[in-house]
Design a protein around this motif. Structure first.
Motif, PDB file in Angstrom:
ATOM      1  N   LYS A  56      -3.879 -12.378  -9.271  1.00 34.64           N
ATOM      2  CA  LYS A  56      -3.612 -13.780  -8.946  1.00 34.64           C
ATOM      3  C   LYS A  56      -2.300 -13.925  -8.198  1.00 34.64           C
ATOM      4  O   LYS A  56      -2.139 -14.839  -7.403  1.00 34.64           O
ATOM      5  N   GLU A  57      -1.380 -13.024  -8.451  1.00 35.17           N
ATOM      6  CA  GLU A  57      -0.051 -13.082  -7.838  1.00 35.17           C
ATOM      7  C   GLU A  57      -0.006 -12.420  -6.465  1.00 35.17           C
ATOM      8  O   GLU A  57       1.010 -12.467  -5.789  1.00 35.17           O
ATOM      9  N   SER A  58      -1.093 -11.790  -6.057  1.00 40.83           N
ATOM     10  CA  SER A  58      -1.100 -11.028  -4.815  1.00 40.83           C
ATOM     11  C   SER A  58      -2.201 -11.530  -3.889  1.00 40.83           C
ATOM     12  O   SER A  58      -3.256 -11.980  -4.343  1.00 40.83           O
ATOM     13  N   SER A  59      -1.969 -11.424  -2.607  1.00 42.88           N
ATOM     14  CA  SER A  59      -2.985 -11.830  -1.637  1.00 42.88           C
ATOM     15  C   SER A  59      -3.819 -10.639  -1.166  1.00 42.88           C
ATOM     16  O   SER A  59      -4.769 -10.813  -0.408  1.00 42.88           O
ATOM     17  N   THR A  60      -3.483  -9.435  -1.608  1.00 40.25           N
ATOM     18  CA  THR A  60      -4.218  -8.240  -1.199  1.00 40.25           C
ATOM     19  C   THR A  60      -4.534  -7.365  -2.409  1.00 40.25           C
ATOM     20  O   THR A  60      -3.868  -7.446  -3.436  1.00 40.25           O
ATOM     21  N   LEU A  61      -5.535  -6.534  -2.234  1.00 41.52           N
ATOM     22  CA  LEU A  61      -5.896  -5.533  -3.239  1.00 41.52           C
ATOM     23  C   LEU A  61      -5.972  -4.188  -2.530  1.00 41.52           C
ATOM     24  O   LEU A  61      -6.386  -4.115  -1.374  1.00 41.52           O
ATOM     25  N   GLU A  62      -5.608  -3.133  -3.241  1.00 37.90           N
ATOM     26  CA  GLU A  62      -5.662  -1.814  -2.613  1.00 37.90           C
ATOM     27  C   GLU A  62      -7.095  -1.307  -2.510  1.00 37.90           C
ATOM     28  O   GLU A  62      -7.938  -1.587  -3.356  1.00 37.90           O
ATOM     29  N   ARG A  63      -7.354  -0.555  -1.472  1.00 36.76           N
ATOM     30  CA  ARG A  63      -8.698  -0.085  -1.144  1.00 36.76           C
ATOM     31  C   ARG A  63      -9.337   0.733  -2.274  1.00 36.76           C
ATOM     32  O   ARG A  63     -10.511   0.548  -2.596  1.00 36.76           O
ATOM     33  N   GLU A  64      -8.603   1.649  -2.888  1.00 40.51           N
ATOM     34  CA  GLU A  64      -9.169   2.495  -3.948  1.00 40.51           C
ATOM     35  C   GLU A  64      -9.625   1.655  -5.137  1.00 40.51           C
ATOM     36  O   GLU A  64     -10.702   1.883  -5.698  1.00 40.51           O
ATOM     37  N   LEU A  65      -8.826   0.659  -5.507  1.00 39.74           N
ATOM     38  CA  LEU A  65      -9.201  -0.227  -6.606  1.00 39.74           C
ATOM     39  C   LEU A  65     -10.418  -1.065  -6.229  1.00 39.74           C
ATOM     40  O   LEU A  65     -11.357  -1.203  -7.020  1.00 39.74           O
ATOM     41  N   VAL A  66     -10.432  -1.602  -5.023  1.00 38.39           N
ATOM     42  CA  VAL A  66     -11.561  -2.419  -4.567  1.00 38.39           C
ATOM     43  C   VAL A  66     -12.848  -1.598  -4.585  1.00 38.39           C
ATOM     44  O   VAL A  66     -13.893  -2.069  -5.036  1.00 38.39           O
ATOM     45  N   SER A  67     -12.766  -0.370  -4.112  1.00 40.10           N
ATOM     46  CA  SER A  67     -13.940   0.502  -4.114  1.00 40.10           C
ATOM     47  C   SER A  67     -14.449   0.727  -5.533  1.00 40.10           C
ATOM     48  O   SER A  67     -15.659   0.651  -5.791  1.00 40.10           O
ATOM     49  N   ALA A  68     -13.553   0.994  -6.467  1.00 37.71           N
ATOM     50  CA  ALA A  68     -13.944   1.220  -7.864  1.00 37.71           C
ATOM     51  C   ALA A  68     -14.558  -0.042  -8.470  1.00 37.71           C
ATOM     52  O   ALA A  68     -15.573   0.029  -9.178  1.00 37.71           O
ATOM     53  N   LEU A  69     -13.967  -1.189  -8.193  1.00 44.28           N
ATOM     54  CA  LEU A  69     -14.505  -2.446  -8.714  1.00 44.28           C
ATOM     55  C   LEU A  69     -15.899  -2.714  -8.161  1.00 44.28           C
ATOM     56  O   LEU A  69     -16.814  -3.112  -8.898  1.00 44.28           O
TER      57      LEU A  69
END
Length: 112
Positions: A56-69
């Motif tokens: 919620k505090e960030s406007s971006t997510l890292e690629r490795e985490l996004v892929s896992a999610l």
């Protein structure tokens, strides 16, 4: 559980099909037609909540985490359905829990 632990846990569970290192990883167990380890889905849902709160505090997510999610949300459902088609008798609440995982991942992506 802190953010770093939650992040690492989700990556380990969500990228397991690629790594094949942990035979008890959530997606590996589903692929083998085995139910999650007791408490495994609870830990995943807790980790998703922690990541949601941090995201919620960030406007971006890292690629490795996004892929896992993404893998957790999509592959878990596909593996569940494939197992069911093969005659696997899943625990009664697994389908609902997988829906909770999908909704939590959607919330992380949308920020809502």
């Amino acid at each position: 559980m802190d953010y770093k632990t939650a992040r690492n846990f989700l990556i380990a569970q969500g990228k397991a099909l690629e790594a094949q290192k942990n035979p008890d990883a959530f997606l590996i167990r589903l692929k083998q037609g085995q139910p999650p380890i007791p408490g495994q889905l609870t830990s995943i849902l807790l980790a998703l909540k922690i990541v949601f709160d941090a995201a919620k505090e960030s406007s971006t997510l890292e690629r490795e985490l996004v892929s896992a999610l993404y893998q957790l949300a999509l592959e878990s459902h596909l593996l569940f359905e494939a197992g069911r088609d093969r005659g696997v008798e899943w625990p009664p609440l697994l389908k609902e829990d997988l829906g909770r995982v999908r909704r939590a991942v959607g919330s992380i992506f949308s920020g809502q």
